[in-house]
Design an enzyme around this catalytic site. Structure first.
Site, PDB file in Angstrom:
ATOM      1  N   LEU A   1       0.878  -1.171   0.000  1.00 34.34           N
ATOM      2  CA  LEU A   1       0.000   0.000   0.000  1.00 34.34           C
ATOM      3  C   LEU A   1       0.912   1.216   0.000  1.00 34.34           C
ATOM      4  O   LEU A   1       1.928   1.235   0.699  1.00 34.34           O
ATOM      5  CB  LEU A   1      -0.871   0.036   1.263  1.00 34.34           C
ATOM      6  CG  LEU A   1      -2.117  -0.831   1.303  1.00 34.34           C
ATOM      7  CD1 LEU A   1      -2.747  -0.782   2.686  1.00 34.34           C
ATOM      8  CD2 LEU A   1      -3.116  -0.387   0.253  1.00 34.34           C
ATOM      9  N   ASP A   2       0.557   2.228  -0.771  1.00 36.90           N
ATOM     10  CA  ASP A   2       1.341   3.456  -0.781  1.00 36.90           C
ATOM     11  C   ASP A   2       1.404   4.047   0.619  1.00 36.90           C
ATOM     12  O   ASP A   2       0.508   3.818   1.441  1.00 36.90           O
ATOM     13  CB  ASP A   2       0.704   4.486  -1.715  1.00 36.90           C
ATOM     14  CG  ASP A   2       0.715   4.060  -3.163  1.00 36.90           C
ATOM     15  OD1 ASP A   2       1.636   3.325  -3.559  1.00 36.90           O
ATOM     16  OD2 ASP A   2      -0.207   4.461  -3.891  1.00 36.90           O
ATOM     17  N   THR A   3       2.399   4.839   0.873  1.00 31.61           N
ATOM     18  CA  THR A   3       2.568   5.485   2.169  1.00 31.61           C
ATOM     19  C   THR A   3       1.327   6.286   2.550  1.00 31.61           C
ATOM     20  O   THR A   3       0.917   6.306   3.705  1.00 31.61           O
ATOM     21  CB  THR A   3       3.810   6.403   2.148  1.00 31.61           C
ATOM     22  OG1 THR A   3       4.933   5.627   1.730  1.00 31.61           O
ATOM     23  CG2 THR A   3       4.089   6.996   3.509  1.00 31.61           C
TER      24      THR A   3
END
Length: 180
Positions: free
Chosen positions: A41-43
């Protein structure tokens, strides 16, 4: 026997155990040895991250060839019309890459949703809406790129489900072991 952990990844956490010097990492939340994320998951995205100690299972969860459905709750700027939803359902061209068709519907704001820190930016004159979006692939920032392409930028992105595993009962920063 394989182990699987379900983790509710908070906003701002990097999906790796090694320190990058800028953000919190999985090591700040999970002290279980030999666990690896099955997907990322992206930051700036939140929600369900699955970790396992089984490389074969990790591959089956994260590889799009296995078509494991991923359900996202997406807060977008504006109120998508039926034409925008239909574009998502038919697949969206993202700079030469055509996404597979998504399942998408407008939903109410999720119940008992935790506050994001920091909160999303809000505009007085621009409403927001929530979508439930299901895809079976996962290119870099795909959901954000899809909603932007149809004219409704993503403000908040929460992965709620991967296959049969969900976020139910998990507060941000908390993990639990799951049955395989």
């Amino acid at each position: 026997m394989s182990r699987v952990l379900l983790f509710n990844k908070p906003y701002g956490v990097v999906c790796q155990f090694s320190c990058d010097g800028l953000h919190s990492t999985l090591a700040d939340y999970i002290a279980v040895p030999d666990m690896y994320p099955a997907g990322r998951l992206d930051t700036d995205s939140e929600g369900l991250l699955i970790l396992t100690d089984d490389g074969v299972l990790q591959h089956r969860i994260s590889d799009p060839r296995y078509k494991l459905a991923k359900t996202y709750w997406v807060q977008v700027e504006g109120t998508p019309d039926e034409a925008a939803l239909e574009k998502l359902r038919n697949g969206v061209n993202l700079s030469g890459f055509m996404t597979q068709p998504a399942q998408v519907k407008i939903m109410n704001e999720p119940e008992n949703l935790w506050q994001r820190i920091p909160p999303i930016r809000e505009r007085r004159n621009k409403p927001t809406s929530w979508l439930e979006l299901v895809i079976r692939e996962g290119k870099n920032r795909q959901v954000r790129r899809m909603t932007a392409q149809v004219g409704y930028p993503t403000l908040r992105l929460i992965r709620y489900r991967v296959g049969e595993w969900t976020l139910d009962g998990l507060e941000p920063g908390i993990w639990r072991e799951a049955a395989v």
